[in-house]
Scaffold this active site. Structure first.
Site, PDB file in Angstrom:
ATOM      1  N   ARG A  41       0.819  -1.219   0.000  1.00  0.00           N
ATOM      2  CA  ARG A  41       0.000   0.000   0.000  1.00  0.00           C
ATOM      3  C   ARG A  41       0.852   1.268   0.000  1.00  0.00           C
ATOM      4  O   ARG A  41       0.416   2.302  -0.504  1.00  0.00           O
ATOM      5  CB  ARG A  41      -0.935  -0.001   1.205  1.00  0.00           C
ATOM      6  CG  ARG A  41      -2.165  -0.850   0.969  1.00  0.00           C
ATOM      7  CD  ARG A  41      -3.076  -0.798   2.152  1.00  0.00           C
ATOM      8  NE  ARG A  41      -4.399  -1.306   1.816  1.00  0.00           N
ATOM      9  CZ  ARG A  41      -5.310  -1.658   2.714  1.00  0.00           C
ATOM     10  NH1 ARG A  41      -5.038  -1.559   3.999  1.00  0.00           N
ATOM     11  NH2 ARG A  41      -6.487  -2.104   2.323  1.00  0.00           N
ATOM     12  N   LYS A 206     -15.640 -15.696   5.958  1.00  0.00           N
ATOM     13  CA  LYS A 206     -17.066 -15.572   6.268  1.00  0.00           C
ATOM     14  C   LYS A 206     -17.967 -15.374   5.061  1.00  0.00           C
ATOM     15  O   LYS A 206     -17.741 -14.487   4.245  1.00  0.00           O
ATOM     16  CB  LYS A 206     -17.264 -14.373   7.183  1.00  0.00           C
ATOM     17  CG  LYS A 206     -16.809 -14.607   8.608  1.00  0.00           C
ATOM     18  CD  LYS A 206     -17.261 -13.425   9.400  1.00  0.00           C
ATOM     19  CE  LYS A 206     -16.959 -13.516  10.868  1.00  0.00           C
ATOM     20  NZ  LYS A 206     -17.110 -12.165  11.444  1.00  0.00           N
ATOM     21  N   GLY A 356      -6.617  -6.539   0.327  1.00  0.00           N
ATOM     22  CA  GLY A 356      -6.471  -7.225   1.602  1.00  0.00           C
ATOM     23  C   GLY A 356      -5.654  -8.506   1.551  1.00  0.00           C
ATOM     24  O   GLY A 356      -4.518  -8.518   1.083  1.00  0.00           O
ATOM     25  N   GLY A 380     -12.310  -4.443   1.357  1.00  0.00           N
ATOM     26  CA  GLY A 380     -13.715  -4.082   1.525  1.00  0.00           C
ATOM     27  C   GLY A 380     -14.181  -3.100   0.459  1.00  0.00           C
ATOM     28  O   GLY A 380     -15.284  -3.214  -0.071  1.00  0.00           O
TER      29      GLY A 380
END
Ligand code: 3PG
Ligand code: MG
Length: 399
Positions: A41, A206, A356, A380
């Protein structure tokens, strides 16, 4: 899209002007040593920063790191990031010990043309993430005082309605940085008219995190390959026992529903690597997806699944990948993620890796970053973009 970008700002001339740059320097740190474990990043924002430095701007960079609770917390200090950023820029970065206090003020005042400052973690201040417009606005006022113009290059944070992302651009002439622009351009291709077959690979732990994107993608994709921890809730929904694997009981019905509605687009693992425990040295075997022993948990997809996923990927013209296929941090359970990543690099397709963990996996596994079409810096954020949501940081630049 009516967003002005860095070139528009450079054309105005920035020499001697203070430019406040919101970056996403939220990099992973080693828990023990505090060292930066992946500087992707930081490197991603260099084109914007270098252009401003070369044009003689006084560059004031701000970012969050981790999730401190609105007060200073040394483990989330951006100081190590300032050091790394300076190395990469080849010039020292002046680090402010606070975000909008005395240290920040004197650091910004002391900047010469072409110099760079980094403010301390935005989230050391309650106003940054506050849900209260006035509290956020008051903090945004303080930040905006450090700039004559604002550049947002923090793609990873555009889905957050935070002061530095959403409220500062209302207070200063605002522009999209090079990274932000590239991210939006690339993801726009995926939501627009992607070349087909369009194959999406989703992993991670998830289902609940990915539900909205699965719903949005199902009508658009030709194939949706599902691995990672979330595949076990789908396998359970198919009627298989999953032992002690990760399972979201309250999502089983939803997964069953998705499988029924999908016209065969969804591909699930046919075999998995099942282990005795969540540990790097746990005893483990490859077992069929419908034969996971009751005392074992799946920690990776198996080789037959990798082959099937690779075959689907080899046909693709457009690929989006988000989420590891297994616990890639442990060598015994990294083959699924590695196999899928390699299949993506071999495909004759435009491929996008969504932020991510998957971006970190690419680098941690030593894969060649340049063999992917684009590696997003937003996890996200890229998912919410694909869901078609309005992203507060992008909306703020459009006004
Ligand atoms: C990220 O790592 O996803 C971004 O930096 C945003 O961080 P957040 O999820 O803590 O808002
Ligand atoms: Mg996140």
């Amino acid at each position: 899209m009516s967003i002005r970008n860095l070139d528009d700002l450079l054309a105005e001339g920035v020499s001697g002007r203070r430019v406040l740059v919101r970056a996403d320097l939220n990099v992973p740190l080693d828990k023990q040593s505090g060292e930066i474990t992946d500087d992707g990043r930081i490197r991603a924002v260099l084109p914007t920063l270098s252009a401003l430095v070369e044009a003689g701007a006084k560059v004031v960079v701000c970012s969050h790191l981790g999730r401190p609770k609105g007060a200073p917390d040394p483990q989330f200090s951006l100081r190590p990031v300032a050091g790394r950023l300076g190395e990469l820029l080849g010039a020292p970065v002046h680090f402010a010990e606070d975000t909008v206090g005395d240290s920040a003020r004197s650091t910004v005042e002391g900047l010469a043309d072409g110099q760079v400052a980094l403010l301390e973690n935005l989230r050391f201040n309650k106003g940054e993430t506050s849900k209260d417009d006035a509290e956020r606005g008051a903090f945004a006022d303080q930040l905006a005082a450090f700039g004559d113009a604002y550049v947002d290059d923090a793609f990873g944070a555009v889905h957050r309605k935070h002061a530095s992302v959403h409220d500062v651009p209302a207070r200063l002439p605002h522009f999209a940085g090079r990274l932000l622009l590239r991210e939006v351009e690339v993801l726009g291709k995926l939501t627009g008219d992607p070349e087909r077959p369009y194959v999406v690979v989703l992993g991670g732990s998830k289902v609940s995190d990915k539900l909205a994107v699965i719903e949005a993608l199902l009508p658009k994709v030709d194939r949706l390959l599902i691995g990672g921890g979330m595949c076990f809730t789908f396998l359970k929904a198919q009627g298989h026992e999953v032992g002690t694997s990760l399972l979201e009981e309250d999502m089983i019905e939803t997964c069953r529903n998705l499988l029924e509605r999908s016209g065969g687009e969804i591909m699930l693992p046919v075999d998995v690597v099942a282990a005795d425990a969540f540990a790097p040295d746990a005893a483990h075997d490859v077992v069929p997806a419908d034969g996971i022993p009751s005392h074992r948990l799946g920690l990776d997809i198996g080789p037959e699944t990798v082959a099937g996923f690779a075959a689907a990927l080899s046909q693709a013209k457009t690929i989006f990948w988000n989420g590891p296929m297994g616990v890639f941090e442990m060598a015994a359970f990294a083959n699924g993620t590695r196999g899928v990543a390699e299949a993506i690099t071999k495909a004759d397709a435009f491929s996008v890796v969504g932020g991510g963990d998957s971006a970190a996996a690419v680098r941690a596994l030593g894969l060649d970053e340049s063999s992917f079409g684009h590696i997003s810096t937003g996890g996200g954020a890229s998912l919410e973009y694909l869901e078609g949501k309005t992203l507060p940081g992008i909306a703020a630049l459009e006004n």
